[in-house]
Design an enzyme around this catalytic site. Structure first.
Site, short mmCIF file in Angstrom:
data_model
loop_
_atom_site.label_atom_id
_atom_site.label_comp_id
_atom_site.label_asym_id
_atom_site.label_seq_id
_atom_site.Cartn_x
_atom_site.Cartn_y
_atom_site.Cartn_z
CB THR A 1 -0.78 0.10 1.27
OG1 THR A 1 -1.89 -1.02 1.16
CG2 THR A 1 -1.56 1.37 1.45
CE1 TYR B 1 -5.62 0.68 0.60
CE2 TYR B 1 -4.03 -0.48 -1.09
CZ TYR B 1 -4.66 -0.24 0.14
OH TYR B 1 -4.26 -1.04 1.33
CB THR C 1 0.15 -3.47 6.07
OG1 THR C 1 -0.94 -3.91 5.48
CG2 THR C 1 0.40 -2.11 5.94
CG ASP C 2 -1.93 -7.79 3.44
OD1 ASP C 2 -2.77 -8.31 2.61
OD2 ASP C 2 -2.51 -6.89 4.47
CE LYS D 1 -3.16 -4.98 7.94
NZ LYS D 1 -3.18 -5.15 6.56
CD GLU E 1 -5.95 -26.76 28.01
OE1 GLU E 1 -5.93 -25.49 27.86
OE2 GLU E 1 -7.13 -27.33 27.56
N1 DAS Z 1 -2.39 -5.99 0.27
C1 DAS Z 1 -1.47 -5.31 1.42
C2 DAS Z 1 -0.20 -5.82 1.29
O1 DAS Z 1 0.22 -5.59 0.20
C3 DAS Z 1 -1.49 -3.82 1.06
C4 DAS Z 1 -1.05 -3.29 2.23
O2 DAS Z 1 -1.60 -3.16 3.08
O3 DAS Z 1 0.06 -3.01 2.20
O4 DAS Z 1 0.49 -6.17 2.31
#
Ligand code: DAS
Length: 357
Positions: free
Chosen positions: A40, A54, A120-121, A193, A314
């Protein structure tokens, strides 16, 4: 007044002073390389109101850098486009390519720090991977953004400026791979995240390491686990990453996924269990059968935000010869397992590794 090549002597003197001071200033600033992978932070939406709609991985690294002229005040920055993908699409091969590039660059005397722009993923996976395998104390900073640069209140620009500040700061050395977002400096080992649509998405269950405000770093703690220069894993010696899969378990879980992963040749299965990595009674014999076939069984928990899977609580892990992922979430457990399995397939050694990294 005699001139040099037709230029008055004073002018020449002033010209060389400016030139030398420019060189001195450049020499005074850290050399930071930005390795771009997509996400992103390189995304673009149709309208300023599109903060969540986007396309990721559109803007090239040189444009990202040019978009923040103030970067030249804090570092000598140059960019390389390693990939241009959304991070959910990254494969183990991409991690190896990125890791080798980071390692090669950090060996150079003219590189003081590295910033990796990333989606971010899977930031938490890539950052943890590099934390395990890069033998350098120089700063490595992974940075992402939750909004594309085309949106109102986009977070990528300041995140990238902060990331370059941290990567160029000698105080950042020896702290392991860092993730800089939302003014916070988190450990690549701990951070995950935790929110899927807000700028304050990244949190560490054990707290962040520090903050970055207006280009200045404020540190509050250090990572206790082994990392980077103190790691026994070395990217320069890792040629491939063994297949490790994650099976998500809830109520009514069946053995289908586990058997399918075994069939495809997984060397370890991360059991992403509820609670303390709990295993359904109907699944225990299946996992014992797969363990007997040589597949490592690693119990983790999909309960996030602190705590850890306790060995022999457990489930009789000693009796079943299973490994517990301790405080690592399933996706981080996969990263550590695939790196560790490149070195050993001994379950007791794997358990030691899960407690130390
Ligand atoms: N799909 C997500 C990624 O590329 C977009 C982002 O949040 O960066 O990890």
């Amino acid at each position: 007044m005699r001139s040099i090549a037709g230029w008055p002597r004073q002018f020449m003197a002033a010209f060389f002073c400016v030139l030398l001071s420019g060189v001195a200033l450049a020499q005074g600033k850290p050399n930071v390389v930005v390795l771009a992978t997509g996400g992103t932070i390189a995304g673009a939406g149709a309208d300023v109101t599109n903060s969540a709609t986007y396309q990721a991985a559109k803007v090239p690294v040189d444009k990202l850098i040019a978009g923040i002229p103030q970067l030249t005040d804090i570092a000598n920055v140059r960019g390389e486009q390693v990939f241009q993908v959304a991070s959910e699409s990254l494969k183990n091969e991409n991690l190896l390519t990125l890791g080798h590039r980071v390692s090669d660059l950090l060996k150079r005397d003219d590189v003081d720090g590295i910033v990796i722009t990333h989606g971010t993923d899977t930031t938490e996976e890539t950052a943890y991977f590099l934390n395990l395998v890069i033998h350098s104390d120089k700063p490595i900073v992974v940075v992402a953004s939750m909004r594309p640069g085309t949106a109102m209140s986009a977070d990528g620009m300041l995140n990238l400026y902060n990331a370059v500040s941290v990567a160029g700061n000698r105080e950042s050395r020896g702290r392991g791979v860092l993730v800089v977002m939302n003014d916070e400096i988190n450990s690549g080992r701990d951070v995950a995240k935790t929110i899927n649509i807000r700028p304050d998405a990244f949190k560490s269950p054990w707290g962040d390491l520090g903050m970055i405000v207006e280009g200045k770093t404020y540190w509050f703690r250090r990572l206790d686990k082994r990392h980077t220069s103190t790691s026994e894993f070395d990217i320069d010696k890792i040629k491939s990453l063994p297949l490790v899969e994650i099976a998500y378990a809830s109520g009514n879980v069946s053995d289908t996924a586990y058997r399918a992963f075994a069939q495809e040749g997984a060397k370890a299965i991360i059991h992403a269990g509820p609670g303390n990595g709990s295993v359904s009674g109907s699944l225990v014999p299946v996992l014992q059968e797969l363990r007997a076939k040589g597949i490592q069984i690693i119990r983790s928990s999909h309960v996030n935000g602190g705590g850890f899977v306790l060995r022999n609580a457990e489930q009789p892990d000693d009796k079943y010869d299973w490994v517990v992922a301790h405080d690592l979430n399933p996706q981080k457990a996969r990263i550590l397992a695939t790196v560790a399995l490149s070195l050993t397939n001994d379950s007791k050694e794997l358990q030691r590794i899960f407690m130390q990294y």
